[in-house]
Design an enzyme around this catalytic site. Structure first.
Site, PDB file in Angstrom:
ATOM      1  N   ASP A  82      65.444 -22.422 124.701  1.00  0.00           N
ATOM      2  CA  ASP A  82      64.974 -23.789 124.498  1.00  0.00           C
ATOM      3  C   ASP A  82      64.516 -24.368 125.843  1.00  0.00           C
ATOM      4  O   ASP A  82      65.219 -24.248 126.850  1.00  0.00           O
ATOM      5  CB  ASP A  82      66.148 -24.602 123.931  1.00  0.00           C
ATOM      6  CG  ASP A  82      65.743 -25.974 123.467  1.00  0.00           C
ATOM      7  OD1 ASP A  82      64.578 -26.164 123.087  1.00  0.00           O
ATOM      8  OD2 ASP A  82      66.616 -26.868 123.471  1.00  0.00           O
ATOM      9  N   HIS A  83      63.345 -24.987 125.843  1.00  0.00           N
ATOM     10  CA  HIS A  83      62.808 -25.603 127.061  1.00  0.00           C
ATOM     11  C   HIS A  83      62.816 -24.678 128.272  1.00  0.00           C
ATOM     12  O   HIS A  83      63.341 -25.051 129.337  1.00  0.00           O
ATOM     13  CB  HIS A  83      63.529 -26.917 127.391  1.00  0.00           C
ATOM     14  CG  HIS A  83      63.185 -28.013 126.441  1.00  0.00           C
ATOM     15  ND1 HIS A  83      62.020 -28.723 126.516  1.00  0.00           N
ATOM     16  CD2 HIS A  83      63.833 -28.469 125.352  1.00  0.00           C
ATOM     17  CE1 HIS A  83      61.979 -29.595 125.523  1.00  0.00           C
ATOM     18  NE2 HIS A  83      63.058 -29.449 124.794  1.00  0.00           N
ATOM     19  N   GLY A 181      68.584 -36.851 123.519  1.00  0.00           N
ATOM     20  CA  GLY A 181      69.737 -37.664 123.906  1.00  0.00           C
ATOM     21  C   GLY A 181      70.078 -38.731 122.881  1.00  0.00           C
ATOM     22  O   GLY A 181      69.711 -38.634 121.713  1.00  0.00           O
ATOM     23  N   HIS A 208      61.819 -32.245 118.252  1.00  0.00           N
ATOM     24  CA  HIS A 208      62.909 -32.258 119.239  1.00  0.00           C
ATOM     25  C   HIS A 208      63.602 -33.609 119.168  1.00  0.00           C
ATOM     26  O   HIS A 208      63.033 -34.585 118.705  1.00  0.00           O
ATOM     27  CB  HIS A 208      62.357 -32.019 120.646  1.00  0.00           C
ATOM     28  CG  HIS A 208      62.024 -30.575 120.904  1.00  0.00           C
ATOM     29  ND1 HIS A 208      62.602 -29.846 121.902  1.00  0.00           N
ATOM     30  CD2 HIS A 208      61.180 -29.731 120.255  1.00  0.00           C
ATOM     31  CE1 HIS A 208      62.114 -28.608 121.879  1.00  0.00           C
ATOM     32  NE2 HIS A 208      61.243 -28.517 120.892  1.00  0.00           N
ATOM     33  N   GLY A 209      64.828 -33.656 119.665  1.00  0.00           N
ATOM     34  CA  GLY A 209      65.561 -34.929 119.637  1.00  0.00           C
ATOM     35  C   GLY A 209      65.973 -35.291 118.230  1.00  0.00           C
ATOM     36  O   GLY A 209      65.902 -36.448 117.816  1.00  0.00           O
TER      37      GLY A 209
HETATM   38 ZN   LIG Z   1      63.748 -30.510 123.266  1.00  0.00          ZN
END
Ligand SMILES: [Zn+2]
Length: 287
Positions: A82-83, A181, A208-209
């Protein structure tokens, strides 16, 4: 079943109107909890390690363990970076047996993001590894609980079409109003933009998130092309709360019991998310 890449997994999700949960592991305990949740619901699952978590984990050991644990798994499991931001992280993941990698060039100018992503796609595909990229920028940093949605840059649908054609990526993370977050205020997802991105790209799209987005918005985004949803913050918070509660009830709780309480919390959230994403119906015969 051995580890699989994202391609068949996300195609099945796209064809059947659900999204596969991608859950970040940070240790063996969270890895086992994620797998237990998916197996109980007979759901495919993506287990991810974020490059930002490399200081916590030994990815070679975890990848080795993943291969062993999933040998007899009754569900398809992908092991995904991831990332990934550095080439060295991507190479390291591929060499240790990850079946999928994300290259996050979302902070780069468009042309540079295209060039670097296309290069990674070429060598990843040669090894049978799928590639997710990001265009636009999802605010905040994966794996950190600090949220700064203000640094989001929404994905441009026409640029997304060009990006997918020129890079050959398998999945695209889009910025449509979610952030990594904890949300300070309720996120407003831009569904019209998502529809236009889907029209222009026609590949599996990634949200995402995913922690803290209302269930109905999750369903709306799946209807418009989201096939993979990343969750980390809620797992971390859930484990944290469970440990706090267990220790409040019994301050001398032995260490294995502390770990078990964290693992159970993660497993429960993973199952809630899989159900919420429309998976876990045991509809796996044709995979
Ligand atoms: Zn992400």
């Amino acid at each position: 079943m051995t580890l699989v890449n994202l391609n068949n997994m996300l195609k099945h999700a796209m064809d059947h109107g659900y999204a596969v949960g991608s859950f970040n592991m940070v240790d063996v305990n969270s890895l086992e909890a994620i797998l237990r949740g998916a197996v109980q619901l007979r759901s495919p699952v993506i287990v991810s390690v974020a490059e930002i978590h490399f200081p916590y984990v030994d990815i070679e050991k975890l990848a080795f363990l993943m291969r062993t644990l999933t040998q007899d798994a009754p569900v398809p499991v992908a092991l995904h970076l991831d990332h990934g931001q550095s080439l060295s992280a991507i190479m390291r993941a591929m060499q240790s047996g990850f079946t999928s990698v994300m290259f996050d060039g979302s902070q780069l100018p468009l042309q540079e993001n295209i060039l670097r992503t296309a290069e990674i796609v070429r060598f990843a595909h040669a090894a049978g590894v799928s590639v997710e990229a990001e265009l636009g920028h999802v605010g905040g940093a994966e794996g950190q609980l600090e949220n700064d949605e203000d640094d989001s840059l929404f994905t441009d649908p026409l640029e997304a079409g060009l990006f997918v054609r020129q890079t050959g990526v398998d999945a695209l993370a889009v910025a449509i109003g979610s952030a990594h977050g904890v949300y300070k205020k309720q996120p407003q997802l831009d569904f019209a933009r998502l529809e236009r991105i889907k029209e222009q790209t026609n590949i599996p799209l990634v949200l995402h998130g995913g922690s803290g987005i209302p269930d109905e918005d999750i369903r709306q985004s799946i209807r418009r092309g989201i096939c993979k949803i990343n969750v980390y913050t809620e797992l971390s918070q859930g484990a944290n709360q469970a440990v706090h509660q267990a220790l409040a009830a019994k301050p001398q709780l032995p260490y294995p019991e502390i770990k078990i309480s964290a693992g159970r919390a993660i497993e429960k959230i993973v199952m809630e998310k899989i159900k919420n994403f429309g998976g876990g119906q045991g509809n796996l015969q044709d995979q």
